[in-house]
Scaffold this active site. Sequence first.
Site, short mmCIF file in Angstrom:
data_model
loop_
_atom_site.label_atom_id
_atom_site.label_comp_id
_atom_site.label_asym_id
_atom_site.label_seq_id
_atom_site.Cartn_x
_atom_site.Cartn_y
_atom_site.Cartn_z
N PRO A 89 0.81 -1.22 0.00
CA PRO A 89 0.00 0.00 0.00
C PRO A 89 0.84 1.28 0.00
CG PRO A 89 -0.79 -1.55 1.66
CD PRO A 89 0.52 -2.07 1.17
N GLU A 116 1.65 -8.52 8.53
CA GLU A 116 1.62 -7.09 8.79
C GLU A 116 2.60 -6.29 7.95
OE1 GLU A 116 -0.43 -5.14 10.74
OE2 GLU A 116 -1.59 -6.98 10.71
N ARG A 154 -0.34 -7.45 -21.73
CA ARG A 154 -1.12 -7.10 -22.92
C ARG A 154 -0.40 -6.07 -23.80
NH1 ARG A 154 -4.58 -2.95 -22.97
NH2 ARG A 154 -6.24 -4.19 -23.91
N ASP A 169 -6.60 2.65 -25.77
CA ASP A 169 -7.14 2.37 -24.44
C ASP A 169 -7.19 3.62 -23.59
OD1 ASP A 169 -7.40 -0.30 -24.98
OD2 ASP A 169 -5.54 -0.90 -23.98
#
Length: 246
Positions: A89, A116, A154, A169
Amino acid sequence: MKIDVLSLFPDMFSGVFGQSILKKAQEKSAVQFQVLDFREFSSNKHRNVDDYPYGGGAGMVLTPQPLFDAVETLTKETSEKPRIILLCPQGERFSQKKAEELSKEKHLIFLCGHYEGYDERIREYLVTDEISIGDYVLTGGELGAMVVIDAVTRLLPGVLGKEESHLQDSFSTGLLEHPQYTRPADFRGMKVPDVLMSGNHKNIEEWRKKESLKRTYERRPDLLESIELTKEEENWLREIKDNKTT
């Protein structure tokens, strides 16, 4: 490209890597996937890969030894330095630009943690990139790795049917993609814009650029702050803004 994944739950990847574009990419030899359980690299007789944090606190922390040894094993027979990517994160927010950057590499190694967190020495001395797929916390790094790997794969040459497929895209041009339509031309009274059936490719291209700009302004105006618009696009944007206020 070679992509190695180090995870405590390697079976999570079998379904994803065996379907759709990722499966086709392997069949075309554009990419080679390998998923390893880094518990197998633990020097602990119980195969433990985590321990209590120094200083106290809740939860367990991944120890450095298994991941360092796993990466060294994966790289010992090559002189090329891979990008070693930690999913967490605290990392850089993943973007299409980052996917394009990573797609130019020959070897990527993804580290998927649990518990953690990681021993800080893994961040400081082992990884080259820390990536987050959003401002939220997942149980582990596996789902984040799948997202990044799909976005990168991709973009590899020959993976998509047409090389220009990904160029239109959303985010590839800095703008959101324009609306798309297919048959029937009239579905329950909802009609395809006339310009798309006109056969005038110049007008179609202009319509698509305008709609892309309009959709970006309406849904993600923040993206416009980081792109350099042409004079023509600036005029279109003014028209779009004027129409919104009238």
